[in-house]
Design an enzyme around this catalytic site. Structure first.
Site, short mmCIF file in Angstrom:
data_model
loop_
_atom_site.label_atom_id
_atom_site.label_comp_id
_atom_site.label_asym_id
_atom_site.label_seq_id
_atom_site.Cartn_x
_atom_site.Cartn_y
_atom_site.Cartn_z
N HIS A 55 10.68 14.88 0.21
CA HIS A 55 11.45 16.00 0.73
C HIS A 55 12.67 16.22 -0.16
O HIS A 55 13.41 15.29 -0.42
CB HIS A 55 11.88 15.69 2.17
CG HIS A 55 12.12 16.91 3.00
ND1 HIS A 55 13.13 17.80 2.75
CD2 HIS A 55 11.47 17.40 4.09
CE1 HIS A 55 13.09 18.77 3.65
NE2 HIS A 55 12.08 18.56 4.48
N SER A 112 41.62 6.29 7.04
CA SER A 112 41.80 6.30 8.49
C SER A 112 41.38 7.66 9.08
O SER A 112 41.09 7.77 10.25
CB SER A 112 43.25 5.98 8.85
OG SER A 112 44.09 6.96 8.30
N THR A 149 0.83 -1.21 0.00
CA THR A 149 0.00 0.00 0.00
C THR A 149 0.87 1.26 0.00
O THR A 149 0.81 2.05 0.92
CB THR A 149 -0.93 0.04 1.24
OG1 THR A 149 -0.10 0.10 2.42
CG2 THR A 149 -1.84 -1.15 1.32
N GLU A 159 7.55 -1.45 13.35
CA GLU A 159 8.66 -0.61 12.90
C GLU A 159 9.75 -1.45 12.27
O GLU A 159 10.33 -1.10 11.25
CB GLU A 159 9.24 0.17 14.10
CG GLU A 159 10.29 1.21 13.72
CD GLU A 159 11.73 0.71 13.70
OE1 GLU A 159 12.62 1.47 13.32
OE2 GLU A 159 11.98 -0.46 14.05
ZN LIG Z 1 14.21 0.02 16.79
#
Ligand SMILES: [Zn+2]
Ligand SMILES: *[C@@H]1O[C@H](CO)[C@@H](O)[C@H](O)[C@H]1NC(C)=O
Ligand SMILES: *[C@@H]1O[C@H](CO)[C@@H](O)[C@H](O)[C@H]1NC(C)=O
Ligand SMILES: *[C@@H]1O[C@H](CO)[C@@H](O)[C@H](O)[C@H]1NC(C)=O
Ligand SMILES: *[C@@H]1O[C@H](CO)[C@@H](O)[C@H](O)[C@H]1NC(C)=O
Ligand SMILES: *[C@@H]1O[C@H](CO)[C@@H](O)[C@H](O)[C@H]1NC(C)=O
Ligand SMILES: *[C@@H]1O[C@H](CO)[C@@H](O)[C@H](O)[C@H]1NC(C)=O
Length: 812
Positions: free
Chosen positions: A763, A642, A295, A453
């Protein structure tokens, strides 16, 4: 409409209470007179404001309140005093006591909702139906062909990977019956067998190096080490190059000084990595689009149409393994193909298994030494549950959102994410204490406990997609906390508008670093704020909805114990012994998160810095110019790594500049005959962008100056005599206008078509790097065009950014 609406005059509370007026009765009369006038004005204003229909979540409204009985200073004190180590420990213990994979633990969502209600915050569960996978079966084995000729030869199993993490007596979580198998979120099912190639970190440039060296990749299995870029992008590139499957292991070389090789004891007896630990995680193509892959751009409500997922998740199987399981597999590469040291310096850094006899050969292994990876995933569309808590504010359309995810890859998750969950609970409890004392927030606060998440920022992305019209109008800022405590090093990333707020909060909280008693978190931290990339729930807010966001947490210092990210050992026992034994970092970050929230919610003039944003924009253009110069330089590949930070290395290796294109077109200083612009004309365009930004910068400075003056004026509002109420009304309207400008400033940088090839990302300034995933890229459209030496498109992006900058200028 509010009937008992007491407008912004409630903000007199910011000034310390002074009894300067002898005629109290008279004064009250005046206040009432002013208030009623304001109610009239505001009612009219709000009617206008909300004349157009906006989809507002059912549980949120703009109803007014009476006057707050808690001043801002008192609120701050409550927020510093309330969070407790004992409570944080208690919440941590609860969240880590059982499995809570996305969509698998409703009772934990309900418990969270009930706790928040108990703290005094009205809360609901908001569900989405999302497409995800659960592990069913897996196998990884090294096979060798034995025997003289074709007829008599047969495949022998040379090594069968265990694919489990050891059960440790000292860590009860590691032995839980319901512990979650080692697997990759959104991994493809499949049964693949082929010779093996070592691909280093599996970055875009690692694969380019392999191609340049003529290593055959098609039809081979990849073994990559974790680190640098988001794991899904390793799989994506391998898939694009025709590889069969990907094994990803954790190399202890990346743990720095605290390794077994250097004599440090592994967990549970010491701070080094437990050799059998495995980093689970998602292999979704995060930098292309987060959220439910079926979706894109709209919420996963039951019954909505579902898009095909091919472009969003891998089609080849992958599996995460420990370095213990990786050893025999890497050893099989010894003696085959070039060695890492025949490649560049990015291949020889942190090779931590040499002492175990691994030579880090590239391969491929000969045809009679192959790896078999069998992966069976159950794909399903299933509910997951966000918990949304709301405290209605006085101003209807200025909303602050604070979120943390709750789901974890493992039964534990004491660091990721439940240190954040414990912390957000303490913050909500603190605001609850203030509510009990009669606090009435100026702005609405929404608290979120996101689900899903880990698979791809699903719970937050779907919620933002659902409430986008309302968020677009009303959301002032989003504050995220994922891993709240996994070490003692404070870390922040933020949109530049919000930098000052982070400095203010961290400057007001004592550092948990015991050796520096008396110093604030800011003193010890030093103040470096990273740009917003991806990898946690701020992504949909910042990159899709244009809402300025913050992400904070305590991470490990190099001298802190190795953090067992996404492993069974990210457990309560680890946290108590190594991560944050006293839960003091939990307490500290709760204070910081609380102060940031209070600042955003209760200060009358939104405390943004527009100048900080334009300064940052100017710096970002300079970065692009530097990048351009180094891309044009014949020595582009001779950096001494480095001297580079991890972040720089990641961004160099995750750039998708094709090696073959280098030094072909770039050095021309004239536009080509076919009209293709040259690097030189492109540089000119960048200079004009600087010019536009400096114009915006002047306006930003005057907005900030005006905001400061208004903040000062509102602080002294109760010194004004009652008959000056027209002045008060003007002041309130001026604040309202400045606040609206600040609120909408970030939105100016949204481009509705989105980035090239990943239109979900809107964005123009911030996005995860296309081939890094976690790390933030600035001006992604522009930088990616430069990487591709596509000057025409780079010019197009300079134009798009210029239009956004001008729009921002008109807005303020
Ligand atoms: Zn997390
Ligand atoms: C859900 O989470 C709670 C709290 O962590 C835990 O006690 C419980 O065992 C989990 N339930 C399942 C089904 O895993
Ligand atoms: C996977 O493939 C291997 C090698 O071709 C085969 O031996 C094995 O039976 C297959 N496993 C499953 C579960 O199909
Ligand atoms: C790779 O192959 C090409 C063409 O076959 C050849 O010109 C080149 O020298 C090879 N490179 C290496 C590193 O072997
Ligand atoms: C906010 O106010 C509305 C309308 O007065 C009410 O229905 C809603 O329950 C309130 N929400 C919270 C979280 O207090
Ligand atoms: C504590 O602070 C000192 C001084 O800033 C720093 O050198 C040290 O690394 C810090 N140690 C820890 C464990 O935070
Ligand atoms: C290089 O320039 C040629 C002709 O100007 C163009 O066709 C080609 O696409 C350019 N290559 C790249 C990588 O931009």
């Amino acid at each position: 409409m509010p009937t008992e609406y007491t407008p912004l005059i409630t903000t007199v509370r910011v000034a310390p209470h002074r009894q300067r007026y002898p005629h109290n009765v008279f004064r009250r009369f005046c206040t009432i007179a002013i208030s009623s006038t304001l109610i009239y004005f505001f009612a009219a204003y709000l009617v206008l404001l909300f004349a157009e229909p906006i989809h507002i979540p059912d549980h949120i409204s703009w109803s007014g309140h009476g006057r707050s009985k808690v001043s801002y200073d008192e609120l701050r004190q409550i927020i510093l005093d309330t969070p407790s180590r004992e409570k944080a420990r208690e919440w941590s213990k609860y969240y880590t006591s059982g499995a809570h994979l996305a969509g698998k633990n409703y009772s934990q969502a309900a418990w969270t909702r009930d706790k928040w209600e108990e703290f005094g915050v009205k809360s609901d569960i908001v569900a989405y139906d999302v497409y995800i996978n659960y592990p069913k079966d897996h196998r990884l084995a090294l096979l060798e062909k034995k025997g003289e000729d074709e007829a008599s030869s047969s495949w022998k199993v040379a090594f069968e990977a265990s694919l489990v993490e050891d059960v440790l007596d000292k860590d009860p979580t590691s032995g839980l019956k319901e512990s979650i198998p080692t697997f990759h979120g959104y991994s493809a099912s499949g049964n693949v067998t082929g010779p093996l190639v070592y691909v280093n970190y599996g970055t875009f440039q690692d694969f380019e190096d392999l191609r340049k060296a003529n290593i055959s990749l098609g039809g081979k299995m990849a073994i990559a080490r974790y680190g640098g870029i988001f794991r899904g992008l390793k799989v994506k590139r391998a898939q694009e190059l025709g590889m069969l499957g990907v094994i990803i292991y954790t190399d202890p070389g990346d743990d720095g000084e605290l390794t077994e090789e250097k004599g440090v004891k592994p967990y549970p007896d010491g701070p080094a990595r437990q050799a059998s630990s495995v980093q689970r995680g998602s292999v979704q193509f995060l930098s292309f689009a987060p959220g439910d892959p079926t979706t894109p751009g709209y919420p996963s409500k039951p019954g909505v149409p579902r898009a095909p997922v091919d472009a969003a998740i891998p089609s080849i199987p992958s599996i995460p393994i420990s370095y213990l399981d990786a050893l025999p597999i890497l050893k099989a590469l010894n003696g085959h193909g070039p060695k890492a040291k025949d490649f560049n310096q990015y291949w020889t850094r942190n090779t931590g298994l040499k002492y175990k006899g691994i030579e880090y050969n590239i391969g491929p292994t000969p045809d009679d030494v192959v790896v078999n990876l069998y992966n069976e995933q159950e794909y399903t569309t299933t509910p997951l549950w966000n918990v949304i808590g709301v405290i209605n504010g006085t101003i209807p359309d200025e909303v602050i959102i604070v979120g943390n995810h709750r789901d974890a890859w493992i039964a534990g998750g004491a660091g990721d994410p439940n240190s954040g969950s414990a912390v957000i609970n303490e913050v909500i409890r603190s605001f609850g204490e203030a509510l009990k004392l009669g606090w009435k927030p100026l702005r609405t606060v929404v608290f979120a406990s996101w689900d899903g998440e880990e698979y791809g920022l699903i719970g937050s992305t779907e919620w933002v997609e659902e409430y986008l019209p309302w968020l677009d109008k009303a959301n002032v800022a989003y504050v995220n906390i994922d891993v709240g405590a996994s070490g003692r090093h404070f870390k922040a990333s933020a949109a530049p508008l919000l930098n000052e707020i982070i400095y203010a909060a961290t400057g007001a909280v004592k550092s948990p670093n015991q050796t520096t008693a008396g110093q604030s978190v800011l003193d010890v931290w030093g103040g470096k704020i990273s740009t917003m990339g991806s990898g946690s729930d701020f992504t949909a807010f910042q990159d899709f909805a244009g809402i300025p966001s913050i992400d904070i947490g305590f991470n490990p210092y190099p001298e802190d114990a190795v953090y067992h990210y996404h492993s069974n050992y990210d457990s309560f026992a680890w946290m108590e012994k190594f991560g944050d034994p006293e839960f003091v970092c939990h307490q500290t970050i709760a204070q910081i998160l609380g102060l940031i929230t209070a600042h955003l919610v209760d200060v009358p003039v939104i405390p943004f810095s527009a100048k900080a944003y334009t300064d940052a924009l100017d710096r970002y253009v300079e970065q692009v110019e530097d990048k351009l110069d180094s891309a044009l330089s014949p020595h582009a590949n001779e950096l001494d790594i480095s001297s580079l930070s991890e972040e720089d290395i990641t961004s160099i290796r995750g750039s998708h500049r094709l090696t073959s294109q280098l030094s072909t077109n770039q050095t021309h200083n004239h536009d080509h005959d076919d009209g293709t612009p040259s690097a030189a004309s492109f540089k000119k365009a960048l200079r004009s962008l600087h010019h536009k930004i400096s114009h915006l910068s002047k306006k930003a400075k005057s907005l900030d100056t005006q905001a400061k003056a208004l903040a000062e004026a509102i602080n002294h509002i109760d010194e004004l005599p009652w008959w000056k109420f027209p002045k008060i009304i003007r002041l309130i309207f001026a604040i309202r206008s400045v606040n609206t400008k600040y609120k909408l400033l970030e939105r100016s940088f949204l481009y509705s078509e989105g980035l090239d090839g990943r239109p979900w990302f809107k964005h123009v300034v911030f996005a995860p790097g296309l081939w890094t995933g976690y790390a933030g890229a600035v001006f992604p459209g522009l930088v990616e065009s430069i990487d591709a030496s596509d000057w025409a498109n780079a010019l197009r992006w300079v134009d798009i950014i210029g239009v956004c900058v001008e729009r921002a200028g008109r807005g303020i």
